[in-house]
Write a protein that holds these residues in place. Structure first.
Motif, short mmCIF file in Angstrom:
data_model
loop_
_atom_site.label_atom_id
_atom_site.label_comp_id
_atom_site.label_asym_id
_atom_site.label_seq_id
_atom_site.Cartn_x
_atom_site.Cartn_y
_atom_site.Cartn_z
N LEU A 49 2.62 12.57 2.72
CA LEU A 49 1.40 12.15 3.42
C LEU A 49 1.02 10.71 3.11
CD1 LEU A 49 -0.78 15.37 3.23
CD2 LEU A 49 0.66 14.55 5.11
N GLU A 50 1.22 10.26 1.87
CA GLU A 50 0.89 8.87 1.54
C GLU A 50 1.82 7.91 2.28
OE1 GLU A 50 -0.58 7.95 -2.67
OE2 GLU A 50 0.67 9.75 -2.92
N LYS A 51 3.09 8.26 2.37
CA LYS A 51 4.03 7.39 3.10
C LYS A 51 3.74 7.41 4.59
CE LYS A 51 7.84 7.40 -0.10
NZ LYS A 51 9.26 7.67 -0.28
N LEU A 52 3.38 8.56 5.12
CA LEU A 52 3.02 8.62 6.55
C LEU A 52 1.79 7.75 6.81
CD1 LEU A 52 3.67 12.39 7.28
CD2 LEU A 52 5.10 10.44 7.93
N ALA A 53 0.83 7.76 5.91
CA ALA A 53 -0.36 6.92 6.05
C ALA A 53 0.02 5.44 5.98
CB ALA A 53 -1.38 7.26 4.97
N TRP A 54 0.96 5.09 5.09
CA TRP A 54 1.42 3.70 4.99
C TRP A 54 2.12 3.27 6.28
CZ3 TRP A 54 0.42 -0.66 3.15
CH2 TRP A 54 1.34 -1.69 3.16
N GLN A 55 2.94 4.14 6.85
CA GLN A 55 3.61 3.81 8.09
C GLN A 55 2.60 3.63 9.23
OE1 GLN A 55 6.56 6.90 8.56
NE2 GLN A 55 7.43 6.44 6.56
N GLU A 56 1.56 4.43 9.23
CA GLU A 56 0.51 4.26 10.24
C GLU A 56 -0.21 2.93 10.03
OE1 GLU A 56 -1.36 4.61 13.57
OE2 GLU A 56 0.25 5.97 12.94
N HIS A 57 -0.44 2.55 8.78
CA HIS A 57 -1.05 1.25 8.47
C HIS A 57 -0.17 0.12 9.02
CE1 HIS A 57 -3.28 -1.77 6.17
NE2 HIS A 57 -2.09 -2.28 5.86
N LEU A 58 1.14 0.21 8.82
CA LEU A 58 2.06 -0.80 9.33
C LEU A 58 1.99 -0.88 10.86
CD1 LEU A 58 5.19 -0.15 7.09
CD2 LEU A 58 3.59 -2.07 6.92
N ARG A 59 1.93 0.26 11.52
CA ARG A 59 1.82 0.29 12.99
C ARG A 59 0.52 -0.37 13.45
NH1 ARG A 59 3.71 5.41 11.94
NH2 ARG A 59 5.88 5.71 12.56
N ALA A 60 -0.57 -0.09 12.73
CA ALA A 60 -1.87 -0.68 13.09
C ALA A 60 -1.86 -2.19 12.89
CB ALA A 60 -2.98 -0.04 12.25
N GLU A 61 -1.24 -2.66 11.82
CA GLU A 61 -1.12 -4.11 11.61
C GLU A 61 -0.36 -4.74 12.77
OE1 GLU A 61 -1.02 -4.88 6.78
OE2 GLU A 61 0.88 -4.84 7.88
N ARG A 62 0.77 -4.14 13.11
CA ARG A 62 1.61 -4.69 14.20
C ARG A 62 0.85 -4.71 15.52
NH1 ARG A 62 4.33 -8.36 15.04
NH2 ARG A 62 6.30 -8.23 16.10
N ALA A 63 0.11 -3.63 15.79
CA ALA A 63 -0.68 -3.56 17.03
C ALA A 63 -1.78 -4.62 17.04
CB ALA A 63 -1.29 -2.16 17.18
N THR A 93 14.32 2.04 6.42
CA THR A 93 14.47 2.63 7.76
C THR A 93 13.11 3.07 8.29
OG1 THR A 93 16.70 3.37 7.22
CG2 THR A 93 15.63 4.43 9.09
N ALA A 94 12.33 3.72 7.44
CA ALA A 94 11.01 4.21 7.85
C ALA A 94 10.04 3.07 8.10
CB ALA A 94 10.46 5.16 6.79
N THR A 95 10.04 2.05 7.24
CA THR A 95 9.07 0.98 7.44
C THR A 95 9.43 0.08 8.62
OG1 THR A 95 10.10 -0.47 5.78
CG2 THR A 95 8.33 0.98 5.01
N THR A 96 10.72 -0.11 8.87
CA THR A 96 11.08 -0.91 10.06
C THR A 96 10.74 -0.16 11.33
OG1 THR A 96 13.39 -0.15 9.95
CG2 THR A 96 12.88 -2.25 8.91
N ALA A 97 10.89 1.15 11.32
CA ALA A 97 10.49 1.94 12.50
C ALA A 97 9.00 1.83 12.75
CB ALA A 97 10.89 3.41 12.31
N ALA A 98 8.22 1.56 11.70
CA ALA A 98 6.77 1.43 11.82
C ALA A 98 6.34 0.00 12.10
CB ALA A 98 6.10 1.94 10.55
N GLY A 99 7.29 -0.93 12.22
CA GLY A 99 6.94 -2.29 12.61
C GLY A 99 7.16 -3.38 11.59
N GLU A 100 7.61 -3.03 10.40
CA GLU A 100 7.85 -4.06 9.38
C GLU A 100 9.23 -4.68 9.60
OE1 GLU A 100 7.53 -4.59 4.58
OE2 GLU A 100 8.40 -2.73 5.32
N GLY A 101 9.33 -5.98 9.40
CA GLY A 101 10.62 -6.65 9.45
C GLY A 101 11.20 -6.68 8.05
#
Length: 131
Positions: A49-63, A93-101
């Motif tokens: 759940l913490e990693k899923l929240a972090w990936q959502e944070h990355l998506r929100a930053e990118r958006a 792999t997970a963080t790049t899918a969420a928008g991180e380079g």
């Protein structure tokens, strides 16, 4: 050196970019929990759940138009340790899918500019102006 709280405050104030130079071969990341040991044993990664929240944070930053990116310096002449295999094959792999380079720079320690061999911590550049 900044504390995690201080760094998070600065990072959360970013307007357009967050760049991180990773220089270490291993990181103690509390939200990883037992994920690395599960990975090393060949098991499926659970939904953390913490990693899923972090990936959502990355998506929100990118958006919001904020580009988070990193370069991780590694030296494959020494072989990849367990942490680097875990990071490269799973975490990135997970963080790049969420928008991180994420970029990996295989630069043997012996060939690094002297200034880079002296760095024993990460380097952040926020909005191309704050170090």
């Amino acid at each position: 050196m900044l504390t995690d709280t201080e760094l998070n405050e600065i990072a959360n104030s970013a307007r357009h970019s967050l760049f991180r130079l990773e220089t270490l071969d291993c990181y103690d990341v509390p939200i990883d929990g037992s994920d690395m040991s599960v990975y090393l044993a060949g098991g499926e990664q659970p939904d953390n759940l913490e990693k899923l929240a972090w990936q959502e944070h990355l998506r929100a930053e990118r958006a919001a138009g904020i580009w988070r990116h990193r370069v991780h310096l590694i030296d494959t002449t020494r072989g990849l340790n367990d942490y680097l295999r875990y990071a490269c094959e799973g975490e990135y792999t997970a963080t790049t899918a969420a928008g991180e380079g994420v970029r990996i720079l295989d630069l043997p320690t012996a060939r690094r500019p002297h200034a880079l061999t002296e760095i024993d911590h990460d380097f952040w550049l926020i909005d191309s102006e704050r170090v």
